[in-house]
Design a protein around this motif. Structure first.
Motif, mmCIF file in Angstrom:
data_model
loop_
_atom_site.group_PDB
_atom_site.id
_atom_site.type_symbol
_atom_site.label_atom_id
_atom_site.label_comp_id
_atom_site.label_asym_id
_atom_site.label_seq_id
_atom_site.Cartn_x
_atom_site.Cartn_y
_atom_site.Cartn_z
ATOM 1 N N UNK A 69 0.781 -1.287 -0.088
ATOM 2 C CA UNK A 69 0.156 0.021 0.013
ATOM 3 C C UNK A 69 0.919 1.257 -0.051
ATOM 4 N N UNK A 70 2.296 1.197 0.033
ATOM 5 C CA UNK A 70 2.950 2.218 0.148
ATOM 6 C C UNK A 70 3.471 2.628 -1.427
ATOM 7 N N UNK A 71 2.928 2.017 -2.332
ATOM 8 C CA UNK A 71 3.281 2.282 -3.907
ATOM 9 C C UNK A 71 2.306 3.235 -4.146
ATOM 10 N N UNK A 72 2.366 3.597 -5.450
ATOM 11 C CA UNK A 72 1.351 4.647 -6.163
ATOM 12 C C UNK A 72 0.098 3.890 -6.284
ATOM 13 N N UNK A 73 -0.936 4.547 -6.033
ATOM 14 C CA UNK A 73 -2.225 3.932 -5.922
ATOM 15 C C UNK A 73 -2.560 2.890 -7.128
ATOM 16 N N UNK A 74 -2.380 3.475 -8.237
ATOM 17 C CA UNK A 74 -2.454 2.647 -9.534
ATOM 18 C C UNK A 74 -1.832 1.373 -9.477
ATOM 19 N N UNK A 75 -0.651 1.373 -8.955
ATOM 20 C CA UNK A 75 0.297 0.232 -8.910
ATOM 21 C C UNK A 75 -0.368 -0.869 -7.613
ATOM 22 N N UNK A 76 -0.834 -0.266 -6.680
ATOM 23 C CA UNK A 76 -1.375 -1.135 -5.225
ATOM 24 C C UNK A 76 -2.480 -1.824 -5.861
ATOM 25 N N UNK A 77 -3.589 -1.015 -6.890
ATOM 26 C CA UNK A 77 -4.708 -1.713 -7.302
ATOM 27 C C UNK A 77 -4.371 -2.782 -8.212
ATOM 28 N N UNK A 78 -3.256 -2.812 -8.931
ATOM 29 C CA UNK A 78 -2.666 -3.773 -9.930
ATOM 30 C C UNK A 78 -2.408 -5.047 -9.122
ATOM 31 N N UNK A 79 -1.550 -4.615 -8.118
ATOM 32 C CA UNK A 79 -1.034 -5.706 -7.295
ATOM 33 C C UNK A 79 -2.095 -6.731 -6.520
ATOM 34 N N UNK A 80 -3.115 -5.811 -5.900
ATOM 35 C CA UNK A 80 -3.910 -6.415 -5.173
ATOM 36 C C UNK A 80 -5.025 -7.247 -6.188
ATOM 37 N N UNK A 81 -5.323 -6.730 -7.089
ATOM 38 C CA UNK A 81 -6.046 -7.390 -8.399
ATOM 39 C C UNK A 81 -5.485 -8.808 -8.694
ATOM 40 N N UNK A 82 -4.394 -8.789 -9.110
ATOM 41 C CA UNK A 82 -3.585 -9.945 -9.267
ATOM 42 C C UNK A 82 -3.524 -11.033 -8.257
ATOM 43 N N UNK A 83 -3.068 -10.528 -7.054
ATOM 44 C CA UNK A 83 -3.125 -11.271 -5.832
ATOM 45 C C UNK A 83 -4.282 -11.903 -5.406
ATOM 46 N N UNK A 84 -5.511 -11.179 -5.750
ATOM 47 C CA UNK A 84 -6.860 -11.821 -5.450
ATOM 48 C C UNK A 84 -7.040 -13.000 -6.232
ATOM 49 N N UNK A 85 -6.845 -12.846 -7.474
ATOM 50 C CA UNK A 85 -6.951 -14.082 -8.464
ATOM 51 C C UNK A 85 -6.042 -15.154 -8.022
ATOM 52 N N UNK A 86 -4.758 -14.840 -7.761
ATOM 53 C CA UNK A 86 -3.979 -15.965 -7.108
ATOM 54 C C UNK A 86 -4.480 -16.751 -5.966
ATOM 55 N N UNK A 87 -5.015 -15.755 -5.025
ATOM 56 C CA UNK A 87 -5.587 -16.453 -3.853
ATOM 57 C C UNK A 87 -6.626 -17.290 -4.069
ATOM 58 N N UNK A 88 -7.603 -16.679 -4.961
ATOM 59 C CA UNK A 88 -8.693 -17.588 -5.414
ATOM 60 C C UNK A 88 -8.519 -19.001 -6.066
ATOM 61 N N UNK A 89 -7.550 -18.905 -6.852
ATOM 62 C CA UNK A 89 -7.345 -20.167 -7.625
ATOM 63 C C UNK A 89 -6.333 -21.014 -6.783
ATOM 64 N N UNK A 90 -5.261 -20.583 -6.043
ATOM 65 C CA UNK A 90 -4.282 -21.423 -5.351
ATOM 66 C C UNK A 90 -5.116 -21.921 -3.915
#
Length: 693
Positions: free
Chosen positions: A433-454
């Motif tokens: 959450x310390x990164x620029x907001x658009x990068x934080x959104x991108x990271x959490x979006x991909x991580x959410x999909x990773x958690x869902x499938x893993x």
């Protein structure tokens, strides 16, 4: 021979075709323009746009054709037909007045109201000139009377259209806000007002009352000022907040739809006069409707009693179609308007747009150059459920987080930190959450999909489903509407992450989203091609989330962060962008933004106009003077000395203070050097400590 006969037929029938086509476009707009406030296919919106532009162009072309026909001395029509054709000129002027449900197609049209004045004057002038030059002295007086009445009606409709444009312009809406207070207020006064507001809001929330019904929606503030970035008085906001949290979830969601519908009507239709205090527009709307009914009936009656034997049968039929069709068009518009009043909460879309990075990559394997305006997923229809989650999140913030003005501002600035702190995950996950907001959104979006499938999460898990829906919507904003996500958001981040993902997968084949995600996770686990990319950072974030052994707790963390991010984005989007999005089908972010306003959160104007205190207390000034000699001898210790003083006062609470401290160090060094070079100069102010309030 056949070509010449076709040309002859077109010369004879061109005007009839044009006026009937103009009437047809008016009916199309009256029936179908209402649907553009929903999420409709692009081809539907294209037809509305073409009809909106073509309706005026076609009516003007018909007027020009009517003007040119008067010079045609070899007209094959029956004697006197030219007189009845001239009766069509004021009807075309009525068409130029437009339909009540689509005065503006884009919000920018309202800002050009002064240009519409010139256009309307020229249109009325041309219509009158055509009528004056083409009307013969031998024509019937009844037709002349009908034409004059229709000219009055057409002119009134054109004036009404101009008033609608002017009334919906941002300058007009802003000028109808409450006048600014002439009373001089200091920063401390405004701080005291905010403290009182926070305490009143907390008291009203703590008071237990039974849920209210639909009537309480009338107590909510009308959101017209929000769309021009104007703040409401604290007293109005306390009242609105009190009633909003007393509503049940369904009624609260309906109140959001009602507010969005009101503003849509205000900006894009003539329906705005029902909700605003624009007396000129309201009076004109009422008078125009009354004039329409009376003039249409009288004109039709006069035409019925005229001697129609001198005119061609085709022109008589066309005239009846135009007169009755135009009258029926106004009746349909009036009935639709009345039905809208009773069903205002049903007039906005319930969908939440979705866009997934991984699914986009799957589709781009088939269509590499996919247009960014198309979502790669079907929209979801759970906007009411997401709105209920946001409402409960804000309510919890009022009860558990907000205690004073400082915590009130801090709550409005969090974008996931509060959830991580409550769940004790800030040390492991706070870096994301310390990164620029658009990068934080991108990271959490991909991580959410990773958690869902893993985690092989079942699709029946409602918390996980809401997380993915919010995640995909935030990615939709980044890819399609980055200016609404956050000022300065970079759309190319989406494409960059997609290229990085394809680079990691190399030439591996995949047929669906699940297979792609699993292959990607396997490669990330094996550290294959490991380097600093958004994909690897997202996997690191996902691993930190999956270290939370309780899966339910993990999804609660993800959901909490996404709710805070969604609110953070909505509260920082300008009202103009929300207003602009209404003309394209309403972004769900506008619902969130309006919900935060009803819930008493800080508005964008308040955030931008936070005041700064530049005065030092006497005690703090004395402490700085006592340490001044030491800090001049050792400039490098300046920051530590001042920071220590501020810590003792309890005022170092955010990074903004540290930035100001760094500035003081540079200024002090320059001041000390100047004093050593010229001891005879007058003393200067050594320090100004800026404390944000």
């Amino acid at each position: 021979m056949r070509l010449s006969s076709s040309v002859e037929w077109w010369d004879e029938s061109k005007l009839r075709v044009l006026v009937l086509s103009s009437l047809s476009l008016q009916y199309f707009l009256a029936v179908f323009a209402f649907g553009r406030r929903f999420s409709v296919p692009s081809w539907y919106r294209l037809l509305i746009w073409l009809s909106y532009l073509g309706s005026d162009a076609l009516a003007i072309y018909a007027l020009a054709t009517l003007f040119n026909r008067r010079n045609n001395q070899q007209c094959n029509s029956a004697p006197g037909s030219r007189d009845i054709e001239v009766l069509w000129a004021p009807i075309l002027l009525i068409h130029l007045g437009g339909q009540p449900f689509i005065t503006a197609y884009n919000v920018e049209d309202n800002e050009l109201w002064s240009r519409h004045i010139v256009t309307t004057i020229s249109q009325v002038t041309v219509a009158v000139y055509v009528f004056w030059k083409s009307w013969s002295s031998s024509a019937e007086k009844s037709l002349l009377a009908a034409a004059v009445l229709l000219f009055i009606l057409g002119s009134a409709k054109c004036v009404e259209k101009i008033l609608a444009f002017k009334g919906a312009s941002f300058n007009s809406l802003a000028s109808h806000s409450e006048p600014a207070q002439s009373k001089r207020t200091t920063t401390r006064d405004r701080e005291k007002e905010l403290e009182e507001y926070v305490q009143q809001a907390r008291d009203s929330i703590k008071a237990s009352h039974p849920p209210l019904v639909d009537d309480s929606m009338e107590q909510l503030i009308l959101p017209d000022k929000l769309f021009v970035d104007s703040a409401y008085p604290y007293s109005d906001r306390v009242t609105s907040l009190k009633f909003f949290f007393l509503l049940d979830d369904q009624t609260a969601y309906w109140s959001l739809k009602r507010g969005v519908s009101i503003v849509f009507n205000l900006l894009y239709t003539k329906y705005e006069s029902t909700y605003t205090m624009l007396k000129g527009s309201m009076l004109c709307s009422i008078c125009t409707w009354e004039i329409t009914v009376v003039v249409s009936i009288v004109s039709i009656s006069l035409f019925h009693y005229s001697h129609k034997n001198a005119y061609s049968r085709s022109d008589i039929v066309v005239s009846f179609v135009l007169l009755y069709g135009t009258f029926l068009l106004d009746i349909i518009s009036t009935l639709t308007l009345l039905s809208m009043t009773g069903s205002v909460v049903k007039q906005t879309s319930d969908i939440v747009a979705q866009h997934s990075l991984i699914e986009f990559c799957v589709n781009s394997g088939i269509c590499r150059f996919m247009k960014p305006c198309h979502s790669s997923q079907k929209p979801c229809h759970y906007s009411e459920d997401i709105s209920s989650l946001i409402r409960r999140y804000v309510l919890r913030g009022w009860k558990e987080f907000i205690t004073d003005a400082e915590s009130y501002r801090k709550f409005n600035d969090v974008r996931g930190q509060w959830t991580l702190e409550r769940k004790q995950c800030d040390e492991r996950l706070g870096w994301s959450l310390e990164r620029p907001f658009d990068e934080s959104v991108l990271l959490w979006h991909i991580a959410t999909d990773f958690c869902f499938h893993q985690k092989d999460t079942p699709r029946s898990n409602q918390c996980a489903n809401r997380c993915r829906e919010i995640s995909n919507y935030m990615m939709h904003l980044l890819f399609v509407n980055p200016e609404m996500l956050m000022a300065g958001s970079r759309r190319n981040l989406f494409r960059t992450a997609c290229d990085q993902l394809n680079e990691i997968l190399a030439c591996d084949a995949y047929s669906n989203k699940t297979e792609l995600t699993q292959k990607l996770i396997d490669k990330l686990k094996s550290k294959e091609g490991s380097k600093e990319t958004f994909i690897h950072d997202a996997w690191q974030l996902a691993e930190g989330l999956m270290d939370i052994h309780d899966e339910t707790n993990m999804w609660e963390v993800i959901q909490g962060v996404w709710l805070e991010m969604l609110c953070f984005s909505a509260s920082r989007c300008r009202g103009y962008l929300h207003a602009k999005s209404l003309g394209a089908g309403v972004e769900y972010l506008t619902f969130v933004w309006l919900l935060l306003a009803y819930a008493g959160m800080e508005t964008l104007p308040e955030r931008l106009q936070r005041t700064y205190m530049t005065r030092l207390s006497q005690e703090k000034k004395q402490q700085l003077e006592n340490r001044g000699e030491e800090t001049r001898k050792e400039p490098s210790s300046q920051n530590q000395a001042i920071e220590q003083v501020l810590k003792e006062e309890g005022n170092v609470a955010d990074p903004a203070s540290s930035e100001v401290i760094g500035l003081h160090s540079q200024e002090e060094t320059v001041t000390a050097a100047s004093a050593s070079n010229d001891e005879g100069t007058a003393p200067v102010l050594d320090e100004i400590i800026v404390v944000v309030h």
